[in-house]
Write a protein that holds these residues in place. Structure first.
Motif, PDB file in Angstrom:
ATOM      1  N   ARG A 175       7.948  25.259  -7.611  1.00 48.00           N
ATOM      2  CA  ARG A 175       8.376  26.651  -7.470  1.00 48.00           C
ATOM      3  C   ARG A 175       9.768  26.731  -6.839  1.00 48.00           C
ATOM      4  N   GLU A 176      10.182  25.662  -6.104  1.00 48.28           N
ATOM      5  CA  GLU A 176      11.498  25.655  -5.466  1.00 48.28           C
ATOM      6  C   GLU A 176      12.635  25.511  -6.473  1.00 48.28           C
ATOM      7  N   CYS A 177      12.314  25.354  -7.751  1.00 51.31           N
ATOM      8  CA  CYS A 177      13.362  25.437  -8.779  1.00 51.31           C
ATOM      9  C   CYS A 177      13.974  26.829  -8.756  1.00 51.31           C
ATOM     10  N   TYR A 178      13.123  27.843  -8.518  1.00 53.32           N
ATOM     11  CA  TYR A 178      13.554  29.239  -8.601  1.00 53.32           C
ATOM     12  C   TYR A 178      13.592  29.969  -7.258  1.00 53.32           C
ATOM     13  N   PHE A 179      12.672  29.592  -6.354  1.00 59.17           N
ATOM     14  CA  PHE A 179      12.488  30.380  -5.140  1.00 59.17           C
ATOM     15  C   PHE A 179      12.721  29.555  -3.884  1.00 59.17           C
ATOM     16  N   GLU A 180      13.101  30.255  -2.828  1.00 63.05           N
ATOM     17  CA  GLU A 180      13.283  29.599  -1.542  1.00 63.05           C
ATOM     18  C   GLU A 180      11.937  29.058  -1.053  1.00 63.05           C
ATOM     19  N   PRO A 181      11.942  27.960  -0.313  1.00 58.97           N
ATOM     20  CA  PRO A 181      10.690  27.399   0.190  1.00 58.97           C
ATOM     21  C   PRO A 181       9.914  28.411   1.025  1.00 58.97           C
ATOM     22  N   LEU A 182       8.608  28.297   1.031  1.00 57.68           N
ATOM     23  CA  LEU A 182       7.779  29.198   1.831  1.00 57.68           C
ATOM     24  C   LEU A 182       7.960  28.938   3.323  1.00 57.68           C
ATOM     25  N   THR A 183       8.416  27.749   3.684  1.00 51.95           N
ATOM     26  CA  THR A 183       8.573  27.375   5.084  1.00 51.95           C
ATOM     27  C   THR A 183       9.665  26.331   5.236  1.00 51.95           C
ATOM     28  N   ASN A 184      10.178  26.208   6.448  1.00 47.05           N
ATOM     29  CA  ASN A 184      11.137  25.136   6.720  1.00 47.05           C
ATOM     30  C   ASN A 184      10.436  23.816   7.015  1.00 47.05           C
ATOM     31  N   CYS A 185       9.119  23.850   7.151  1.00 47.24           N
ATOM     32  CA  CYS A 185       8.361  22.616   7.352  1.00 47.24           C
ATOM     33  C   CYS A 185       8.260  21.849   6.036  1.00 47.24           C
ATOM     34  N   LYS A 186       8.015  20.556   6.137  1.00 45.56           N
ATOM     35  CA  LYS A 186       7.943  19.679   4.967  1.00 45.56           C
ATOM     36  C   LYS A 186       6.531  19.121   4.820  1.00 45.56           C
ATOM     37  N   LEU A 187       6.229  18.634   3.634  1.00 43.53           N
ATOM     38  CA  LEU A 187       4.919  18.017   3.427  1.00 43.53           C
ATOM     39  C   LEU A 187       4.729  16.798   4.325  1.00 43.53           C
ATOM     40  N   LEU A 256       4.843  39.866  -0.991  1.00 42.00           N
ATOM     41  CA  LEU A 256       5.453  39.640  -2.306  1.00 42.00           C
ATOM     42  C   LEU A 256       6.972  39.478  -2.191  1.00 42.00           C
ATOM     43  N   ALA A 257       7.585  40.286  -1.338  1.00 39.21           N
ATOM     44  CA  ALA A 257       9.039  40.189  -1.151  1.00 39.21           C
ATOM     45  C   ALA A 257       9.424  38.829  -0.584  1.00 39.21           C
ATOM     46  N   TYR A 258       8.589  38.321   0.320  1.00 41.71           N
ATOM     47  CA  TYR A 258       8.873  37.005   0.902  1.00 41.71           C
ATOM     48  C   TYR A 258       8.779  35.914  -0.165  1.00 41.71           C
ATOM     49  N   TYR A 259       7.775  36.004  -1.008  1.00 40.54           N
ATOM     50  CA  TYR A 259       7.584  35.004  -2.060  1.00 40.54           C
ATOM     51  C   TYR A 259       8.747  35.018  -3.042  1.00 40.54           C
ATOM     52  N   PHE A 260       9.220  36.208  -3.409  1.00 37.40           N
ATOM     53  CA  PHE A 260      10.228  36.348  -4.470  1.00 37.40           C
ATOM     54  C   PHE A 260      11.677  36.245  -3.970  1.00 37.40           C
ATOM     55  N   ARG A 261      11.909  35.516  -2.892  1.00 38.50           N
ATOM     56  CA  ARG A 261      13.287  35.256  -2.448  1.00 38.50           C
ATOM     57  C   ARG A 261      13.870  34.157  -3.338  1.00 38.50           C
ATOM     58  N   VAL A 262      14.820  34.511  -4.170  1.00 36.10           N
ATOM     59  CA  VAL A 262      15.295  33.567  -5.182  1.00 36.10           C
ATOM     60  C   VAL A 262      16.391  32.650  -4.662  1.00 36.10           C
ATOM     61  N   LYS A 263      16.539  31.508  -5.328  1.00 37.04           N
ATOM     62  CA  LYS A 263      17.591  30.552  -5.002  1.00 37.04           C
ATOM     63  C   LYS A 263      18.961  31.135  -5.379  1.00 37.04           C
ATOM     64  N   PRO A 264      20.040  30.654  -4.751  1.00 36.26           N
ATOM     65  CA  PRO A 264      21.374  31.202  -5.020  1.00 36.26           C
ATOM     66  C   PRO A 264      21.759  31.221  -6.494  1.00 36.26           C
ATOM     67  N   TRP A 265      21.432  30.164  -7.247  1.00 40.06           N
ATOM     68  CA  TRP A 265      21.822  30.124  -8.661  1.00 40.06           C
ATOM     69  C   TRP A 265      21.131  31.245  -9.445  1.00 40.06           C
ATOM     70  N   LEU A 266      19.870  31.513  -9.102  1.00 38.52           N
ATOM     71  CA  LEU A 266      19.123  32.548  -9.803  1.00 38.52           C
ATOM     72  C   LEU A 266      19.569  33.939  -9.357  1.00 38.52           C
ATOM     73  N   ILE A 270      20.792  36.826 -11.936  1.00 37.74           N
ATOM     74  CA  ILE A 270      20.240  38.182 -11.954  1.00 37.74           C
ATOM     75  C   ILE A 270      21.331  39.209 -11.680  1.00 37.74           C
ATOM     76  N   ASP A 271      22.221  38.883 -10.756  1.00 39.33           N
ATOM     77  CA  ASP A 271      23.324  39.789 -10.429  1.00 39.33           C
ATOM     78  C   ASP A 271      24.193  40.061 -11.653  1.00 39.33           C
ATOM     79  N   GLU A 272      24.524  39.008 -12.388  1.00 42.51           N
ATOM     80  CA  GLU A 272      25.357  39.176 -13.580  1.00 42.51           C
ATOM     81  C   GLU A 272      24.658  40.053 -14.623  1.00 42.51           C
ATOM     82  N   ARG A 273      23.361  39.881 -14.762  1.00 36.31           N
ATOM     83  CA  ARG A 273      22.604  40.682 -15.725  1.00 36.31           C
ATOM     84  C   ARG A 273      22.508  42.142 -15.286  1.00 36.31           C
ATOM     85  N   LEU A 274      22.332  42.373 -14.000  1.00 38.63           N
ATOM     86  CA  LEU A 274      22.274  43.749 -13.499  1.00 38.63           C
ATOM     87  C   LEU A 274      23.602  44.463 -13.715  1.00 38.63           C
TER      88      LEU A 274
END
Length: 454
Positions: A175-187, A256-266, A270-274
């Motif tokens: 999911r980190e391809c598109y969205f910011e990690p859910l936490t700063n902790c690692k596996l 939902l807003a927390y989950y949908f925090r997108v990565k800079p490239w995305l 989205i900005d260009e499309r808007l």
């Protein structure tokens, strides 16, 4: 003796008020502009606090900046905007704080690991179905399954393949391809069940979502089911009281807003499309949103690899009927935003609008891939020449576009359109959101989309 009064004020010249006003005028005249600015800044600095002696204290470190950007969404009518936990604060900020501790290796840190399905490559869930699972797991973690007195857990997802991220060129195929990690902790911070002692008391793997467990366990793993435990009191972890005192929709929207925090490239995409799709003069208060969800959502579809149909999809004429009812209710309406993953349905509805309501300005998601499914396991197979990344960018652009509408015609049987309504109610650009649900569901989330809540 009768006191004299000032000609325009009706205040005695020798009163304390008059004396104070005179002294104030003298002070203002005598100080320089720079001094006045300094005085004003010292008076109104919002993050200053008074010490116990009554003096202002400036030496207390601040966790957040003393000043923050004004949340002026209207400045982003045709550019990217999404609530930022750091700036927005509130429930969203609280989630961010709990999910991002200063020390993930601390003995007090407890984890809830979100596992993928055993056959995750064939997981047909779409973007919002994943988001809803995440928000439910998040509330499980934050309340430790309705026992917040035991402390909260940090939700972290595993690193297995995220079906929509196959072939990702911007990061891992998670999911980190598109969205910011859910936490700063690692596996690496959690206890690995594959390498741990089978008798370890630090680990528990749930066999089903509602299985009970020892709250002292450090690392808890979800079952590999797509389902989740329903938390009874989602506010108990906040310190604000209980559900009966607060709004369910605000907690849901924040997760939902927390989950949908997108990565800079995305975000850039989205900005260009808007910028391409949303007119600068669009007034959200005068805009209808029509997110049409059809294709694999409808009973009897023949799309291979998609989820089975769930709805007797309403005829497009039903959408038109409700648009006309909104126009009768509010003649000031000027715009209608129309999107759909189903290209043929979208084109047909646009033809109907052009014929029946030619004065309405129609706004489309230009460049939308319209892959013809909401399922996520085989996106690359539905539209020739399109990548998963293009499909995700197209879909999220549609979501962002509908955040700029006030009136909605949708089917709440779809988590996609229900999510649009919920997010528009809490974080959208318009006030007083009203929804026509022409394909209703009977669950709590559909109710939030349809009616909101107190």
């Amino acid at each position: 003796m009768e006191a004299k009064t000032s000609p325009n004020r009706g205040t005695p010249n020798n009163s304390p008020r008059a004396s104070s006003l005179t002294q104030f005028r003298m002070i203002v005249v005598s100080v320089t502009c720079a001094t006045l600015v300094s005085v004003v800044n010292n008076i109104i600095m919002p993050n200053d606090r008074l010490s116990s002696s009554g003096n202002r204290s400036h030496d207390t470190p601040q966790k957040y900046p003393k000043t923050s950007k004004k949340l002026t969404k209207d400045q982003h009518i045709n550019t990217f905007w999404w609530p930022s936990p750091e700036e927005y604060g509130g429930i969203l900020g609280k989630i961010h704080d709990f999910q991002n501790p200063s020390d993930c290796s601390a003995a007090s840190a407890k984890f809830f690991v979100w596992r993928s399905k055993s056959d995750n490559e064939n997981d047909t869930r779409g973007l919002t179905a994943w988001a809803h699972a995440a928000s439910s797991h998040m509330l499980h973690a934050l309340t430790d399954a309705d026992q917040p007195e035991a402390g909260h857990r940090i939700l972290i997802n595993d690193d297995k393949l995220f079906p929509m991220a196959k072939g990702c060129e911007h990061g891992p195929e998670t999911r980190e391809c598109y969205f910011e990690p859910l936490t700063n902790c690692k596996l690496s911070d959690v206890d690995d069940y594959e390498t741990a002692d089978p008798k370890s008391t630090k680990i528990k793997i749930l066999s089903k979502p509602d299985e009970e467990y020892d709250r002292s366990v450090r690392t808890l793993y979800t079952s590999d089911s797509i389902w989740f435990r329903k938390v009874k009191d989602m506010y108990s972890w906040t310190g604000l009281g209980f559900n009966s005192q607060h709004s369910t929709i605000h907690m849901t929207a924040a997760c939902l807003a927390y989950y949908f925090r997108v990565k800079p490239w995305l975000r850039k995409e989205i900005d260009e499309r808007l910028r391409r799709n949303i007119p600068l003069d669009l007034n959200p208060q005068r805009t209808i949103g029509v997110p049409i969800r059809r294709s694999d959502k409808c009973h009897g579809h023949a799309l291979e690899g998609s989820a089975s149909g769930e709805l007797e999809c309403p005829p497009l004429e039903e959408y038109l009927k409700k648009v006309k009812e909104f126009l009768a209710f509010d003649p000031r309406i000027e715009n209608v935003i129309v999107t759909s993953e189903d290209k043929s349905a979208c084109e047909e509805f646009l033809e109907i609008l052009n014929k029946e309501l030619p004065s309405l300005r129609v706004i489309q998601n230009i460049g939308d891939v319209q892959q013809g499914t909401g399922s996520g396991s085989k996106l690359e197979a539905y539209t020739e020449g399109s990548s998963n990344a293009e499909v995700v960018a197209s879909a999220l652009t549609s979501l962002h576009m509908h955040m700029r509408a006030r009136y909605f015609v949708l089917t709440s049987k779809s988590t996609w359109t229900s999510t649009i309504a919920v997010m528009a109610r809490v974080y959208g650009f318009a006030s007083e959101v009203i929804v026509f649900d022409i394909g209703p569901n009977k669950n709590t989330f559909a109710h939030l989309a349809r009616r909101g809540c107190a």
